[in-house]
Design a protein around this motif. Structure first.
Motif, PDB file in Angstrom:
ATOM      1  N   ILE A 179       0.843  -1.184   0.000  1.00 21.78           N
ATOM      2  CA  ILE A 179       0.000   0.000   0.000  1.00 21.78           C
ATOM      3  C   ILE A 179       0.884   1.243   0.000  1.00 21.78           C
ATOM      4  O   ILE A 179       1.823   1.343   0.800  1.00 21.78           O
ATOM      5  N   VAL A 180       0.595   2.184  -0.879  1.00 23.97           N
ATOM      6  CA  VAL A 180       1.326   3.447  -0.928  1.00 23.97           C
ATOM      7  C   VAL A 180       0.529   4.479  -0.134  1.00 23.97           C
ATOM      8  O   VAL A 180      -0.559   4.884  -0.546  1.00 23.97           O
ATOM      9  N   ARG A 181       1.068   4.878   1.013  1.00 24.28           N
ATOM     10  CA  ARG A 181       0.382   5.846   1.851  1.00 24.28           C
ATOM     11  C   ARG A 181       0.326   7.213   1.172  1.00 24.28           C
ATOM     12  O   ARG A 181       1.242   7.606   0.461  1.00 24.28           O
ATOM     13  N   ASN A 182      -0.778   7.902   1.396  1.00 20.51           N
ATOM     14  CA  ASN A 182      -1.020   9.231   0.829  1.00 20.51           C
ATOM     15  C   ASN A 182      -1.175   9.206  -0.695  1.00 20.51           C
ATOM     16  O   ASN A 182      -0.996  10.230  -1.357  1.00 20.51           O
ATOM     17  N   PHE A 183      -1.532   8.040  -1.208  1.00 16.86           N
ATOM     18  CA  PHE A 183      -1.842   7.883  -2.629  1.00 16.86           C
ATOM     19  C   PHE A 183      -3.318   7.535  -2.742  1.00 16.86           C
ATOM     20  O   PHE A 183      -3.797   6.586  -2.136  1.00 16.86           O
ATOM     21  N   PHE A 184      -4.052   8.353  -3.528  1.00 16.02           N
ATOM     22  CA  PHE A 184      -5.485   8.191  -3.704  1.00 16.02           C
ATOM     23  C   PHE A 184      -5.795   8.019  -5.184  1.00 16.02           C
ATOM     24  O   PHE A 184      -5.143   8.629  -6.036  1.00 16.02           O
ATOM     25  N   VAL A 185      -6.795   7.204  -5.484  1.00 18.05           N
ATOM     26  CA  VAL A 185      -7.181   6.957  -6.871  1.00 18.05           C
ATOM     27  C   VAL A 185      -8.675   7.187  -7.036  1.00 18.05           C
ATOM     28  O   VAL A 185      -9.472   6.762  -6.198  1.00 18.05           O
ATOM     29  N   PHE A 186      -9.041   7.875  -8.124  1.00 13.01           N
ATOM     30  CA  PHE A 186     -10.436   8.058  -8.509  1.00 13.01           C
ATOM     31  C   PHE A 186     -10.717   7.125  -9.682  1.00 13.01           C
ATOM     32  O   PHE A 186      -9.967   7.117 -10.674  1.00 13.01           O
ATOM     33  N   GLU A 187     -11.797   6.359  -9.595  1.00 14.75           N
ATOM     34  CA  GLU A 187     -12.160   5.421 -10.661  1.00 14.75           C
ATOM     35  C   GLU A 187     -13.665   5.487 -10.941  1.00 14.75           C
ATOM     36  O   GLU A 187     -14.452   5.914 -10.097  1.00 14.75           O
TER      37      GLU A 187
END
Length: 212
Positions: free
Chosen positions: A2-10
């Protein structure tokens, strides 16, 4: 991983991810005063592989779905691991939000081509801390797309978007079970723009949290 402070919109086309990305960026700049930095990015990227993909999406180049899956994976590799990529930015304490990531390949190229290939190509990529999935009826979403675009991309077809919505549901269920460490937030994309923005902001406003 898990990459912390990484967010994805899908989401399928027309669900408003790009609009929300713009609003969150504006709000972050307006309300943050502690020196924290937001990086907004997207896939396909603006790099040379991303440019090639966009020509495929427009229909200018006719690639098979499996070729598109391979191109997306190559573009994603640079996006994550390349110079100024997502890993480098998050390790520097920055918040990164991407409009689309590997879940799009699993949905789009996995529906149009070989789903096993799509899975194999993306199996080793790290996951975001949060996945925001924008859910909307396919016909309502395509009404938005057709209203804003005179020329549609190759995947912007109503029946295909219905297939995509169902496939996304399966993908989300898989990750809920197999990777519960990644937080999934389902957004009702039929809600008002500001209401959606407030929900997203309530989650990301305190990022990044630097862990020691």
């Amino acid at each position: 991983m898990i990459v912390r402070n990484f967010f994805v919109f899908e989401g399928i086309d027309g669900t408003g991810t790009t609009t929300q990305l713009k609003l969150i960026k504006e709000r972050f700049l307006r309300e943050e005063n502690e020196g924290r930095e937001l990086i907004v990015t997207c896939e396909p990227t603006t790099g040379p592989i991303g440019a090639l993909i966009r020509r495929g999406l427009s229909g200018e180049y006719r690639f098979t779905a499996d070729t598109m899956a391979r191109l997306f994976a190559a573009d994603r590799g640079e996006h994550i691991y390349g110079s100024d990529g997502i890993l480098e930015q998050t390790k520097a304490g920055k918040t990164v939000i991407s409009d689309r990531y590997l879940f799009s390949t699993l949905a789009y190229q996995g529906s149009a081509g070989d789903p096993q290939l799509a899975e194999q190509l993306n199996a080793e990529f790290p996951l975001p801390e949060y996945l925001f999935y924008f859910d909307l009826d396919a016909d309502a979403a395509m009404n938005r797309v057709e209203k804003r675009n005179a020329r549609l991309e190759i995947y912007e077809k109503r029946e295909f978007q219905r297939i995509l919505r169902n496939r996304y549901a399966s993908i989300l269920e898989h990750y809920r079970i197999e990777h519960p460490e990644m937080k999934i937030v389902v957004i009702d994309a039929s809600l008002g723009i500001q209401e959606i923005s407030e929900k997203i902001w309530s989650i990301i406003r305190n990022k990044p949290i630097i862990e020691t």
